[in-house]
Structure formats: structure tokens, C-alpha cells
Design a protein around this motif. Sequence first.
Motif, PDB file in Angstrom:
ATOM      1  N   ASP A  76     -15.968 -13.147   9.855  1.00 24.02           N
ATOM      2  CA  ASP A  76     -14.694 -12.688   9.304  1.00 24.02           C
ATOM      3  C   ASP A  76     -14.649 -13.061   7.834  1.00 24.02           C
ATOM      4  OD1 ASP A  76     -13.365 -11.608  11.584  1.00 24.02           O
ATOM      5  OD2 ASP A  76     -12.944 -13.636  12.308  1.00 24.02           O
ATOM      6  N   ASN A  77     -13.946 -12.271   7.056  1.00 21.85           N
ATOM      7  CA  ASN A  77     -13.750 -12.571   5.643  1.00 21.85           C
ATOM      8  C   ASN A  77     -12.323 -13.024   5.401  1.00 21.85           C
ATOM      9  OD1 ASN A  77     -16.370 -11.714   5.430  1.00 21.85           O
ATOM     10  ND2 ASN A  77     -15.982 -10.213   3.825  1.00 21.85           N
ATOM     11  N   LEU A  78     -12.100 -13.614   4.245  1.00 24.07           N
ATOM     12  CA  LEU A  78     -10.746 -14.074   3.935  1.00 24.07           C
ATOM     13  C   LEU A  78      -9.780 -12.903   3.992  1.00 24.07           C
ATOM     14  CD1 LEU A  78      -9.125 -16.605   3.133  1.00 24.07           C
ATOM     15  CD2 LEU A  78      -9.387 -15.886   0.751  1.00 24.07           C
ATOM     16  N   LEU A  79     -10.173 -11.787   3.387  1.00 15.40           N
ATOM     17  CA  LEU A  79      -9.401 -10.542   3.397  1.00 15.40           C
ATOM     18  C   LEU A  79     -10.335  -9.420   3.819  1.00 15.40           C
ATOM     19  CD1 LEU A  79      -7.709 -10.991  -0.107  1.00 15.40           C
ATOM     20  CD2 LEU A  79      -6.696 -11.545   2.104  1.00 15.40           C
ATOM     21  N   THR A  80      -9.784  -8.266   4.142  1.00 18.37           N
ATOM     22  CA  THR A  80     -10.615  -7.110   4.433  1.00 18.37           C
ATOM     23  C   THR A  80      -9.905  -5.862   3.931  1.00 18.37           C
ATOM     24  OG1 THR A  80     -11.947  -6.048   6.158  1.00 18.37           O
ATOM     25  CG2 THR A  80      -9.681  -6.662   6.747  1.00 18.37           C
ATOM     26  N   PRO A 132      -4.833  -8.352   5.667  1.00 15.31           N
ATOM     27  CA  PRO A 132      -5.201  -9.688   6.152  1.00 15.31           C
ATOM     28  C   PRO A 132      -6.421  -9.667   7.062  1.00 15.31           C
ATOM     29  CG  PRO A 132      -2.830  -9.350   6.353  1.00 15.31           C
ATOM     30  CD  PRO A 132      -3.428  -8.011   6.013  1.00 15.31           C
ATOM     31  N   GLN A 133      -7.159 -10.767   7.025  1.00 15.96           N
ATOM     32  CA  GLN A 133      -8.147 -11.055   8.055  1.00 15.96           C
ATOM     33  C   GLN A 133      -8.004 -12.537   8.399  1.00 15.96           C
ATOM     34  OE1 GLN A 133     -12.527 -10.018   7.797  1.00 15.96           O
ATOM     35  NE2 GLN A 133     -11.940  -8.914   9.669  1.00 15.96           N
ATOM     36  N   PHE A 165      -2.867 -18.972   0.092  1.00 15.35           N
ATOM     37  CA  PHE A 165      -3.146 -18.158   1.269  1.00 15.35           C
ATOM     38  C   PHE A 165      -2.741 -18.915   2.530  1.00 15.35           C
ATOM     39  CE2 PHE A 165      -6.068 -16.801  -1.998  1.00 15.35           C
ATOM     40  CZ  PHE A 165      -6.072 -15.415  -1.887  1.00 15.35           C
ATOM     41  N   THR A 166      -2.083 -18.222   3.436  1.00 15.37           N
ATOM     42  CA  THR A 166      -1.812 -18.773   4.762  1.00 15.37           C
ATOM     43  C   THR A 166      -2.968 -18.397   5.683  1.00 15.37           C
ATOM     44  OG1 THR A 166       0.580 -18.537   4.445  1.00 15.37           O
ATOM     45  CG2 THR A 166      -0.206 -18.803   6.705  1.00 15.37           C
ATOM     46  N   ILE A 167      -3.556 -19.394   6.333  1.00 14.57           N
ATOM     47  CA  ILE A 167      -4.762 -19.185   7.140  1.00 14.57           C
ATOM     48  C   ILE A 167      -4.384 -18.928   8.599  1.00 14.57           C
ATOM     49  CG2 ILE A 167      -6.975 -20.166   7.828  1.00 14.57           C
ATOM     50  CD1 ILE A 167      -6.578 -19.491   4.784  1.00 14.57           C
TER      51      ILE A 167
END
Length: 501
Positions: free
Chosen positions: A61-65, A74-75, A90-92
Amino acid sequence: MKRLHCTLLAAALAATTALTAPAVWADANRLAIDLVNEPTSLDPHLQWNPDSYYVYRNIFDNLLTRDDAGQIVPQIATAWEQVSPTEIVFTIREGVKFHDGSALTPEDVVYSVQRITNKDFGSPQLSQFATIASAEVLEGNKVKLTTKAPYPALMGQLVKLSIVPKAVVDAMGKEAFNQAPVGSGPYKFDGWDRGVEVRLTRNDDYWGQKGSFPAAVFRAVPDASTRVANLVSGASDLVVTMDPDLAMQLEAADGVGPRSALTERVAYLAVNGAKPGLDDLRLRQAIAHAIDRDLIVEGLLGGFDKPVGQLLTPAHIGWVEGFEGVPYDPDKARALIAEVGEPAKRKLSFATAPVFDQRIVQALQQMLTDVGLNVEIELTDMATYLKKVQGDPAQSPDMSFGRWSCACQDADGVVYPLLHSSSSWSRVRNVELDKVLESARGELDPAKRVADYRKVQEWIRDNVSQVPLYQAAIIYGASDNLKWQPTPNESLFINRMSWSE
């Protein structure tokens, strides 16, 4: 008669497959994909090339997609807030597990950022994340990234940041992790037969959209006609990197066909204004007027690609709507060459490499020859080509063919490296242009950024450092039963594919 010829062609391709296809055949439970080469790395921080990316992007998975419409979504990060011009929080996502069962945490996100930005680690992606000054964990399952200066293109770059498990990487070491990567993505690494195939299995515990296929196999098939034969015979479900001629062959075969999308790759002819003769603007303008973009796209590229008059594509943030480049006008080109006189008679070197479509290079040479220029193609291996075009402008070729992609879909990733005087790719040394590029790079107001990029495109048009040619298309071949449409970012997200009902 045409249909008969096409049917015979498909049959011939199927017959060829019996001699060339791998022993592993496609079936309903496993998606079979033919790449050009095997991945050079499955560690997502160690390589950035299509054959590697196609595989590892399904493992991690990436931080964003990006969604299928190209929007950043979001990712691993579920939300983000620009708390200052240089800080984003960033909220994880909670509840995500790596394939070994361990939890993905904000610490893993920070570790991934620090790993890829560590100069000693030697990531080939370092330049894409070099503006990040620090990453830190905050309370509330958050991570803060701080950049050295305002950098709106960061979001587009973070689409490429894969999250790796700190504990696993530290325990295994870099080499072992590359051999058996552990991610949190929709598919798990299952095995790698070097030179043959990489196998993945579905992650049934995936937090997001689960894949339709229990397994997937990526095979190395360097010969394009063999990839087509595999697809026609049913040995493969999806094949990459088709040219227009092969795409037309697929259109004629039953049960398969081409799938294409316009990408963010922009093709261009670079013109080195530091060289004798080309330091005269009139000669560079003549070169630009001699190029017929429409003929290249329609005559050689089958109409899959799209002519562009700026050094960007519509897929980029920063694309300037309505902007027109130098028009095709061979008579104007001849007149300018006549004005230049004797210096225009010098032989001009035109650098290229086998990775590029040499039909286009030869067509460009012919167009320039037709208006009275003396152009000599210099075809070298890729390493030599790169050394030439990244060298001192005074020692670089007069012209070179190029196709540029930053994979970030942001103008900064194209025009900054190709034009800013600090870049090894740039043949330009212009203080005022540098200021505009720097202003656009740090401008958070989208309208002001586009205004800056209009100035950049005007400079390219007026000074002819490059002649923009076309927005490149990516062409795949696929089974008619495969439900999937390619996108500009050239990703193969297996969990977004399925069999048609």
C-alpha cells in the motif's frame, strides 16, 4: 478478404505460441500477465521502472493513491491537512496489517519516508522526495511531514511512496527483503523464479477492496510478438507494451483486443541552444516549424497518441488550457534557414537510443532534411545516450529525442528537471526562467501556479529549447473477458480487475 487475412494471422500467432509460450497457462483462478522483463527489484524503494512497479504495487500500500479518474485519494493516509506552507499532517489508517500479521503503524510510515530519503540508502527515487526535511509521529495516529520549502507537487509524489514494515526490513536486511517482500497490499508475494515469473496470492485479510483472482503470475516475455501470441492462444490474460501495429493485429483476433490510455508521458525533440548554429534563435525556430506533429501521430502511431504544443500533457496539474505551440510551417522554416545562411549548413547530431521508436526519430530527421537541414542520427546504447544528454551543454548533442514522465502528474516533475539550470537534464541556463520555475514549484495557489506555467510554456515556445511532440499512449493487450481499463498513471491494480460476467 481482410477478415480472412486477420483470422489466418491469429491462427499463426496461436501456432507460434505452442513453441514459445511458458509451461504455465492461464486459468480462471489465476490472472496471467506478460511483462517485457522481469522486475529488477521488488523492494519498492529500490527501483522505479514499469516491470518492477507493475508487480510490487500490488504487494504494498502507498501513503496515497489515485482512483481510476486520476484523482489523489486516501490509502494508508485517510485524511491530511496542510497546517503551514511547509507542513502536512496525515491521519494514518487504523486496523491495517502487513502480510506477516503485524500491525501497520505511524512509525512504519515515518520509517518508510526516512528510508527512501536517506542518501546513504541510495534510492533511485530520492530526487522525487528530496524536498522532505523531516517526518515525525504525532499523537492521535498521525504523521507530520515537513518540507524544506512549500512544495505543492508533494502530494503527487507521495502517491508513489510505498509503506514497508520497519521491524521486518530491519530483521531481514535489504537484500533478503528484496527477495521476499512483505507489504500490506491486496496481494502477497508467493515466489520468484528468476528470469521466468513472479507469483502472488490474494491477501484475504486485506482492509480494502479485495482482489477477484485467488492468484496472479507476472511472466517475463521480452519479445512483443510472443506476448501477442500468448494472449491470442489464451496463455495470458493481459500483456503490456504493445505498439500500434501489434494493436491492430489484436483488433483482428477473436476474444482479445487492445486497451489503451493517454499517459502523462510527453515526447519532445530537445534542441541544444548552446551549440554553434543553434545559438541562433532563427535556426531553432526553423526546426520547430519543420515538425508535423499530426503526421507523426496519425501516420506512425496509429492515432493512439495525441499531439501537444506544450511540454506537458492534459494529465498534468499545470497544463495550460488553450495554449498553442509553434505551428507546422515548412515554408517559414525554409525562409528562416535561408536567413541564417552558412551556419545552417553544419551537420547536426541527433541522439537517440534503442528504447525509443526509431520510426519517429527517422521521421523527424526526414522533416528537418526536407526543409534544408543536414541531420545525422546517432544511435547508441541507453547508457551512452544518457551520458550524452546529461552532460555539459557545450558537449551534448545538437538535438535529442526524449519521452519524459515523473509519474506524479504534476508540471513540476517535467519542466523543472528539463529546464532549470541546476538539473543535469537541462541544456538551459537562464536566470529569469529559473525564477519562474522556482516560483511555480513553491506556489500553493493553483491559479497562480498555472499562470507561472503559462510563462514557462511561452518561454519554451519563444526560445525553442524543446519542440513538444505528443502525449504518449500506453497500449496493452487483454482478453475480452477481463474487466479493466488502463489509466494515465500506468498502474496494474489487480484488485481493480475482474472477469466480466
